[in-house]
Design a protein around this motif. Sequence first.
Motif, mmCIF file in Angstrom:
data_model
loop_
_atom_site.group_PDB
_atom_site.id
_atom_site.type_symbol
_atom_site.label_atom_id
_atom_site.label_comp_id
_atom_site.label_asym_id
_atom_site.label_seq_id
_atom_site.Cartn_x
_atom_site.Cartn_y
_atom_site.Cartn_z
ATOM 1 N N ASP A 85 0.817 -1.219 0.000
ATOM 2 C CA ASP A 85 0.000 0.000 0.000
ATOM 3 C C ASP A 85 0.849 1.267 0.000
ATOM 4 O O ASP A 85 0.348 2.353 -0.270
ATOM 5 C CB ASP A 85 -0.923 0.018 1.221
ATOM 6 N N ALA A 86 2.135 1.122 0.345
ATOM 7 C CA ALA A 86 3.009 2.291 0.413
ATOM 8 C C ALA A 86 3.697 2.598 -0.913
ATOM 9 O O ALA A 86 4.360 3.631 -1.037
ATOM 10 C CB ALA A 86 4.075 2.077 1.489
ATOM 11 N N LEU A 87 3.537 1.731 -1.888
ATOM 12 C CA LEU A 87 4.207 1.932 -3.173
ATOM 13 C C LEU A 87 3.370 2.867 -4.048
ATOM 14 O O LEU A 87 2.825 2.478 -5.085
ATOM 15 C CB LEU A 87 4.451 0.588 -3.859
ATOM 16 N N VAL A 88 3.281 4.103 -3.603
ATOM 17 C CA VAL A 88 2.471 5.108 -4.297
ATOM 18 C C VAL A 88 3.326 5.829 -5.339
ATOM 19 O O VAL A 88 4.554 5.897 -5.219
ATOM 20 C CB VAL A 88 1.912 6.132 -3.287
ATOM 21 N N ASP A 98 10.040 16.643 -1.136
ATOM 22 C CA ASP A 98 8.609 16.377 -1.295
ATOM 23 C C ASP A 98 8.372 14.949 -1.785
ATOM 24 O O ASP A 98 7.437 14.272 -1.340
ATOM 25 C CB ASP A 98 7.989 17.367 -2.284
ATOM 26 N N HIS A 99 9.213 14.494 -2.697
ATOM 27 C CA HIS A 99 9.061 13.145 -3.237
ATOM 28 C C HIS A 99 9.312 12.090 -2.165
ATOM 29 O O HIS A 99 8.562 11.108 -2.043
ATOM 30 C CB HIS A 99 10.021 12.949 -4.416
ATOM 31 N N VAL A 100 10.371 12.276 -1.381
ATOM 32 C CA VAL A 100 10.657 11.330 -0.299
ATOM 33 C C VAL A 100 9.536 11.340 0.729
ATOM 34 O O VAL A 100 9.113 10.288 1.229
ATOM 35 C CB VAL A 100 12.006 11.668 0.367
ATOM 36 N N THR A 101 9.016 12.522 1.040
ATOM 37 C CA THR A 101 7.952 12.646 2.036
ATOM 38 C C THR A 101 6.725 11.833 1.635
ATOM 39 O O THR A 101 6.127 11.138 2.478
ATOM 40 C CB THR A 101 7.562 14.127 2.221
ATOM 41 N N VAL A 102 6.337 11.895 0.383
ATOM 42 C CA VAL A 102 5.152 11.158 -0.067
ATOM 43 C C VAL A 102 5.338 9.655 0.122
ATOM 44 O O VAL A 102 4.449 8.956 0.630
ATOM 45 C CB VAL A 102 4.861 11.477 -1.556
ATOM 46 N N VAL A 103 6.501 9.150 -0.250
ATOM 47 C CA VAL A 103 6.764 7.709 -0.148
ATOM 48 C C VAL A 103 6.815 7.261 1.309
ATOM 49 O O VAL A 103 6.179 6.268 1.705
ATOM 50 C CB VAL A 103 8.089 7.351 -0.863
ATOM 51 N N VAL A 104 7.573 7.978 2.123
ATOM 52 C CA VAL A 104 7.762 7.570 3.519
ATOM 53 C C VAL A 104 6.482 7.771 4.327
ATOM 54 O O VAL A 104 6.151 6.969 5.204
ATOM 55 C CB VAL A 104 8.952 8.331 4.136
ATOM 56 N N GLN A 105 5.732 8.826 4.038
ATOM 57 C CA GLN A 105 4.454 9.040 4.724
ATOM 58 C C GLN A 105 3.484 7.901 4.408
ATOM 59 O O GLN A 105 2.732 7.439 5.289
ATOM 60 C CB GLN A 105 3.845 10.375 4.306
ATOM 61 N N ALA A 106 3.482 7.431 3.170
ATOM 62 C CA ALA A 106 2.615 6.308 2.796
ATOM 63 C C ALA A 106 2.995 5.052 3.572
ATOM 64 O O ALA A 106 2.126 4.276 3.994
ATOM 65 C CB ALA A 106 2.693 6.061 1.296
ATOM 66 N N ASP A 136 14.209 1.203 -2.585
ATOM 67 C CA ASP A 136 14.712 1.571 -3.916
ATOM 68 C C ASP A 136 14.140 2.908 -4.375
ATOM 69 O O ASP A 136 14.841 3.711 -5.008
ATOM 70 C CB ASP A 136 14.369 0.486 -4.934
ATOM 71 N N ARG A 137 12.867 3.152 -4.069
ATOM 72 C CA ARG A 137 12.245 4.417 -4.489
ATOM 73 C C ARG A 137 12.891 5.609 -3.790
ATOM 74 O O ARG A 137 13.198 6.619 -4.426
ATOM 75 C CB ARG A 137 10.744 4.384 -4.215
ATOM 76 N N VAL A 138 13.091 5.466 -2.493
ATOM 77 C CA VAL A 138 13.738 6.555 -1.756
ATOM 78 C C VAL A 138 15.171 6.735 -2.239
ATOM 79 O O VAL A 138 15.641 7.860 -2.451
ATOM 80 C CB VAL A 138 13.697 6.271 -0.240
ATOM 81 N N GLU A 139 15.862 5.646 -2.426
ATOM 82 C CA GLU A 139 17.253 5.711 -2.884
ATOM 83 C C GLU A 139 17.351 6.353 -4.263
ATOM 84 O O GLU A 139 18.265 7.154 -4.517
ATOM 85 C CB GLU A 139 17.839 4.301 -2.911
ATOM 86 N N SER A 140 16.415 6.041 -5.138
ATOM 87 C CA SER A 140 16.439 6.620 -6.488
ATOM 88 C C SER A 140 16.222 8.129 -6.445
ATOM 89 O O SER A 140 16.877 8.883 -7.177
ATOM 90 C CB SER A 140 15.357 5.973 -7.357
ATOM 91 N N VAL A 141 15.304 8.570 -5.596
ATOM 92 C CA VAL A 141 15.061 10.006 -5.459
ATOM 93 C C VAL A 141 16.312 10.711 -4.934
ATOM 94 O O VAL A 141 16.725 11.758 -5.455
ATOM 95 C CB VAL A 141 13.870 10.268 -4.515
ATOM 96 N N LEU A 142 16.922 10.145 -3.916
ATOM 97 C CA LEU A 142 18.114 10.760 -3.332
ATOM 98 C C LEU A 142 19.287 10.739 -4.311
ATOM 99 O O LEU A 142 20.046 11.709 -4.404
ATOM 100 C CB LEU A 142 18.501 10.037 -2.037
#
Length: 235
Positions: A85-88, A98-106, A136-142
């Motif tokens: 459910d967090a893979l938004v 902002d991008h990291v916040t959306v993923v981690v908040q989910a 991987d999503r957070v790492e890709s954004v960073l």
Amino acid sequence: MREADRRSALGSVWLRDEPEPTRARLSRDDIVKTAVRVLDREGLDKFSMRMMAAELEAAATSALYWRIATKDDLLELVVDEIFADALVPPPARGDWRDHVTVVVQAAYDALWEHPWAARLLASHGGLGPNYNALIDRVESVLDAAGFKGTHLDAAVSAIFHYLVGSAVTDAAWLSVVRRSGMNDSRWATESAGRMGVDAGHLAAYLNRTSRSGPEARFASGLRVILVGLRPRQLS
């Protein structure tokens, strides 16, 4: 090596092959989704493979043990399931914070909805595909923002340590209140004097929708961490 020993080798269900298909209509995915419902309803302390067998009915019991050999295997599977459910998708606008916040908040929201999962993260999380897709999503954004090498690893660790620590802490509070059989407000009123704190402040601390509640605290703390991070290479 005995079959039971072979299927418990390497210590994780994610490091072994899934059992061969059988004629049973019940799939591993069916079992996992049922386990999530049972855990949401009954909680982690009462959960057992016997309870699962009863939930799936006698005809499905053999399929349960063929598909998933142990309770630990099943708990690993359900922990990873809730992270689906967090893979938004990332937001269309905003910077890397902002991008990291959306993923981690989910991810935090998913753990809040299933507080038993937060309790399992220390022993049954970390190797599943959904959890690793989240990393991987957070790492890709960073990485796209300029974080490299050991600084990238450190930034990802800081973010996920904060996520897991917050979820575990909030789940612990929630477990105490639920064991009392009271709602947040009544528990705060009854407990505040013994804790030496103001009842109104304690009730607000526990209330998810409060400005000082778990969700607001998590969002504020995450922002503090992200503001403190800067793209660079650690020496």
